[in-house]
Design an enzyme around this catalytic site. Structure first.
Site, PDB file in Angstrom:
ATOM      1  N   ASP A 106      -0.170   5.225   0.952  1.00 49.41           N
ATOM      2  CA  ASP A 106      -0.404   6.179   2.042  1.00 49.41           C
ATOM      3  C   ASP A 106      -0.550   5.459   3.383  1.00 49.41           C
ATOM      4  O   ASP A 106      -1.391   4.573   3.538  1.00 49.41           O
ATOM      5  CB  ASP A 106      -1.665   6.999   1.767  1.00 49.41           C
ATOM      6  CG  ASP A 106      -1.496   7.933   0.588  1.00 49.41           C
ATOM      7  OD1 ASP A 106      -0.446   8.584   0.502  1.00 49.41           O
ATOM      8  OD2 ASP A 106      -2.418   8.017  -0.250  1.00 49.41           O
ATOM      9  N   ASP A 109      -1.530  -0.630   6.059  1.00 48.33           N
ATOM     10  CA  ASP A 109      -1.737  -0.050   7.393  1.00 48.33           C
ATOM     11  C   ASP A 109      -3.204   0.036   7.781  1.00 48.33           C
ATOM     12  O   ASP A 109      -3.516   0.508   8.874  1.00 48.33           O
ATOM     13  CB  ASP A 109      -1.141   1.362   7.434  1.00 48.33           C
ATOM     14  CG  ASP A 109      -1.929   2.329   6.565  1.00 48.33           C
ATOM     15  OD1 ASP A 109      -2.497   3.297   7.102  1.00 48.33           O
ATOM     16  OD2 ASP A 109      -1.991   2.115   5.340  1.00 48.33           O
ATOM     17  N   ASP A 137       0.869  -1.169   0.000  1.00 49.45           N
ATOM     18  CA  ASP A 137       0.000   0.000   0.000  1.00 49.45           C
ATOM     19  C   ASP A 137       0.912   1.226   0.000  1.00 49.45           C
ATOM     20  O   ASP A 137       2.118   1.110   0.270  1.00 49.45           O
ATOM     21  CB  ASP A 137      -0.876  -0.035   1.256  1.00 49.45           C
ATOM     22  CG  ASP A 137      -1.619   1.263   1.474  1.00 49.45           C
ATOM     23  OD1 ASP A 137      -2.345   1.688   0.566  1.00 49.45           O
ATOM     24  OD2 ASP A 137      -1.456   1.858   2.562  1.00 49.45           O
TER      25      ASP A 137
END
Length: 233
Positions: free
Chosen positions: A10, A167, A8
């Site tokens: 961001d 995240d 991922d």
């Protein structure tokens, strides 16, 4: 068998929280709306813009208009010296190390636009480093598994030998539903407990700890699925 490690962006590779919050603030203000609190603003990171604003303002809100305003604000902020999008500590070194391995392919699966990812790749000299790059322009929003399935198909990787690193719970759910291993990072926008609850086989606190998961060969003779091996470490 091909081993695919998908990141991922961001909250995992890039610390873009200040740009995201400010871009949201400008978008909401432009349409006469009260911006969400910081925690709520960051809770939707990882989703495509329409899905993110749908969660923030509801189905009846100005979703498309907010998305367009956000894109304009984000592009303006990207060239503002007061705002930065630094990589999280150790992630540049980890990416550089993994790309040299013969038993690993790298990928990206993100809610960012293709334009945003192209900017990131160019800024860090990553051209040609990723076997597959999937963005919000290519597939339905996370946690829909299509993005990760497309990444595996493009890289020629099997789900049992694919790892998704992210995240948010959106990343973990996407990996679970695609049959891949989900590894959470604790420095992003969703709490470790939530990541475990969404299917993470492990959650790491630092880039060094993340690198330790891949310190040995990924092609052991028993060819155990990555999900099993990471969960045992």
């Amino acid at each position: 068998m091909v081993k695919l490690v998908v990141f991922d962006v961001d909250g995992t590779l890039v610390d873009s929280q200040h740009l995201i919050v400010e871009a949201q603030r400008r978008a909401f203000t432009e349409h006469g709306l009260v911006p969400p609190p910081r925690k709520e603003a960051l809770s939707v990171v990882g989703l495509s813009l329409p899905d993110a604003f749908r969660r923030l303002v509801g189905e009846a809100g100005p979703i498309e208009a907010l998305s367009m305003s956000y894109r304009r604000a984000f592009q303006a902020l990207r060239i503002d010296p007061d705002y930065e999008e630094p990589l999280f500590p150790g992630m540049a070194e980890l990416i550089a190390r993994l790309r040299t391995r013969a038993d690993v392919q790298l990928g990206i699966a993100t809610g960012k636009s293709r334009r945003g990812v192209d900017h990131l790749v160019a800024a860090h000299g990553w051209d040609g480093w990723f076997s597959t790059i999937q963005t919000a322009d290519d597939a339905p929003s996370k946690p829909d598994p299509t993005m990760l399935r497309q990444a595996m198909a493009e890289a020629g990787a099997e789900p049992a030998m694919t790892v998704m690193i992210g995240d948010t719970t959106f990343d973990m759910l996407m990996a679970r539903d695609a049959g891949a291993a989900a590894v959470g990072v604790a420095w992003g926008y969703h709490a470790p407990g939530a990541l475990f609850g969404a299917g993470a086989v492990t959650v790491v606190e630092t880039a060094d700890a993340l690198g330790d998961l891949f310190s040995g060969p990924l092609d052991e003779s028993d060819a155990a699925p990555v999900t099993e091996r990471l969960g045992a470490r």
